[in-house]
Design an enzyme around this catalytic site. Structure first.
Site, PDB file in Angstrom:
ATOM      1  N   GLU A 123       0.822  -1.220   0.000  1.00 25.57           N
ATOM      2  CA  GLU A 123       0.000   0.000   0.000  1.00 25.57           C
ATOM      3  C   GLU A 123       0.853   1.265   0.000  1.00 25.57           C
ATOM      4  O   GLU A 123       0.393   2.338   0.392  1.00 25.57           O
ATOM      5  CB  GLU A 123      -0.959   0.004   1.202  1.00 25.57           C
ATOM      6  CG  GLU A 123      -1.889  -1.186   1.305  1.00 25.57           C
ATOM      7  CD  GLU A 123      -2.922  -1.286   0.175  1.00 25.57           C
ATOM      8  OE1 GLU A 123      -2.933  -0.423  -0.723  1.00 25.57           O
ATOM      9  OE2 GLU A 123      -3.697  -2.261   0.202  1.00 25.57           O
TER      10      GLU A 123
ATOM     11  N   HIS B 127      -7.229  -3.073   9.894  1.00 25.33           N
ATOM     12  CA  HIS B 127      -8.509  -3.744   9.628  1.00 25.33           C
ATOM     13  C   HIS B 127      -9.321  -3.930  10.920  1.00 25.33           C
ATOM     14  O   HIS B 127      -9.589  -5.066  11.310  1.00 25.33           O
ATOM     15  CB  HIS B 127      -8.247  -5.119   8.992  1.00 25.33           C
ATOM     16  CG  HIS B 127      -7.392  -5.105   7.768  1.00 25.33           C
ATOM     17  ND1 HIS B 127      -6.698  -6.213   7.318  1.00 25.33           N
ATOM     18  CD2 HIS B 127      -7.127  -4.122   6.863  1.00 25.33           C
ATOM     19  CE1 HIS B 127      -6.035  -5.918   6.211  1.00 25.33           C
ATOM     20  NE2 HIS B 127      -6.269  -4.657   5.918  1.00 25.33           N
TER      21      HIS B 127
ATOM     22  N   GLU C 222     -17.024  11.691  22.903  1.00 25.02           N
ATOM     23  CA  GLU C 222     -15.717  12.248  22.520  1.00 25.02           C
ATOM     24  C   GLU C 222     -15.458  12.250  21.006  1.00 25.02           C
ATOM     25  O   GLU C 222     -14.525  12.891  20.550  1.00 25.02           O
ATOM     26  CB  GLU C 222     -14.590  11.507  23.238  1.00 25.02           C
ATOM     27  CG  GLU C 222     -14.460  10.072  22.824  1.00 25.02           C
ATOM     28  CD  GLU C 222     -13.109   9.449  23.253  1.00 25.02           C
ATOM     29  OE1 GLU C 222     -12.974   8.237  23.078  1.00 25.02           O
ATOM     30  OE2 GLU C 222     -12.231  10.167  23.724  1.00 25.02           O
TER      31      GLU C 222
ATOM     32  N   HIS D 227     -12.983  -3.418   3.855  1.00 27.12           N
ATOM     33  CA  HIS D 227     -11.537  -3.664   3.954  1.00 27.12           C
ATOM     34  C   HIS D 227     -10.949  -3.147   5.266  1.00 27.12           C
ATOM     35  O   HIS D 227     -10.378  -3.923   6.031  1.00 27.12           O
ATOM     36  CB  HIS D 227     -10.818  -3.031   2.746  1.00 27.12           C
ATOM     37  CG  HIS D 227      -9.347  -3.291   2.718  1.00 27.12           C
ATOM     38  ND1 HIS D 227      -8.657  -3.640   1.580  1.00 27.12           N
ATOM     39  CD2 HIS D 227      -8.409  -3.245   3.702  1.00 27.12           C
ATOM     40  CE1 HIS D 227      -7.377  -3.823   1.871  1.00 27.12           C
ATOM     41  NE2 HIS D 227      -7.204  -3.576   3.151  1.00 27.12           N
TER      42      HIS D 227
HETATM   43  O1  2HA Z   1      -1.015  -5.940   3.071  1.00 27.22           O
HETATM   44  O2  2HA Z   1      -3.620  -4.429   4.667  1.00 27.22           O
HETATM   45  O3  2HA Z   1      -4.322  -3.556   2.301  1.00 27.22           O
HETATM   46  C1  2HA Z   1      -1.706  -5.470   4.055  1.00 27.22           C
HETATM   47  C2  2HA Z   1      -2.947  -4.778   3.751  1.00 27.22           C
HETATM   48  C3  2HA Z   1      -3.325  -4.498   2.363  1.00 27.22           C
HETATM   49 ZN    ZN Z   2      -5.512  -3.652   4.244  1.00 25.60          ZN
END
Ligand code: 2HA
Ligand code: ZN
Length: 269
Positions: A115, A140, A168, A209
């Site tokens: 990323e 995530h 908050e 995601h």
């Molecule tokens: O590789 O979270 O979005 C790790 C990630 C990709």
């Molecule tokens: Zn990711």
């Protein structure tokens, strides 16, 4: 030359990755962090000679010459504390950002996170909004992620729901959250789209995601995501129950006054 593993930025990076893993936000190789380093500080630890040169696959002239501590592609946050030199790397962008000189780390032959485009493009956007911005963080967190399956992805609606879930929230992220629909990750396209969203807020949700956060330091950025994730957790606890009351817009205005923040334009009545 001082030992780089004792550098405050390194210690803080290792603690943050470990803490994020502990929160369950970074399963397997999930998540990535980039931290803009101060070159003068870095020179106390490194001779600044490149070990290898990597291609970035994009141009970022605004960041040419800048150095970043960044997590590696395919690497597990779980392992950062045990082998920082394998799982982390320090790169300096050159050639208009098209190349990254590896100055330290990725010692198994690895490279920066997949990323990297989203991180670097987000740094450009956030540095324009706030020259003190140094951190971009992706992870995530389960509740925010879950929320993107059942809540309207409209940014104003999503932001207002989060604000209503904890007192908050509006204080911590008055700029709200922006939301991207599902897109293929790891590409320049999602990088550009994320950076565009970063122009107006420090939190960008990637539907189905995860989330991106940006801030001045690792603590602030972690705290930002932590607060939004807590709000999403409350939402999931109550969304299926009959709502009896919430935080009203009038009360939000009281919070604005008390804490000296200004909610995103047009988001409160
Ligand atoms: O590789 O979270 O979005 C790790 C990630 C990709
Ligand atoms: Zn990711």
């Amino acid at each position: 030359m001082k030992d780089i593993l004792t550098a405050p930025f390194m210690v803080e990076m290792i603690r943050t990755a470990t803490n994020m893993y502990g929160h369950g936000w970074d399963e397997r190789n999930g998540g990535n962090i980039s931290l803009l380093l101060d070159e003068a500080e870095l020179k106390e630890y490194l001779d600044m000679r490149p070990v290898r040169v990597l291609e970035t696959g994009f141009a970022a002239p605004e960041l040419a010459g800048k150095c970043f501590l960044v997590t590696g592609t395919g690497k597990y946050f779980k392992n950062v504390q045990y082998a920082p030199d394998v799982n982390l790397g320090i790169v300096r962008l050159t050639d208009g950002g098209t190349k990254a000189e590896l100055l330290w780390g990725f010692s198994d032959g690895g490279k920066f996170t997949s990323e990297f485009p989203a991180h670097m493009m987000s740094h450009i956007a956030r540095l324009k909004a706030d020259p003190a911005n140094r951190v971009v963080m992706h992870c995530h967190p389960a509740n925010l992620l879950a929320m993107t399956y059942v809540h309207d992805l409209d940014e104003k609606a999503f932001t207002r729901t989060l604000w209503q879930m904890c007192t908050e929230c509006i204080v911590v992220f008055p700029d709200g959250v922006n939301v991207l629909p599902w897109m293929l990750c790891g590409t320049n396209e999602i990088g550009e789209a994320t950076a565009k969203k970063m122009e107006t807020t420090r939190l960008v949700v990637w539907a189905q995601h995860g989330i991106y956060g940006a801030g001045r330091d690792l603590d602030e950025t972690f705290g930002l995501i932590e607060t939004a994730e807590k709000a999403a957790e409350i939402y999931l606890k109550i969304a299926h129950l009959p709502l009896k009351q919430t935080i009203t817009d009038e009360q939000m205005h009281l919070l604005e006054q008390r804490f000296g923040v200004k909610a995103r334009e047009g988001y409160l009545s």
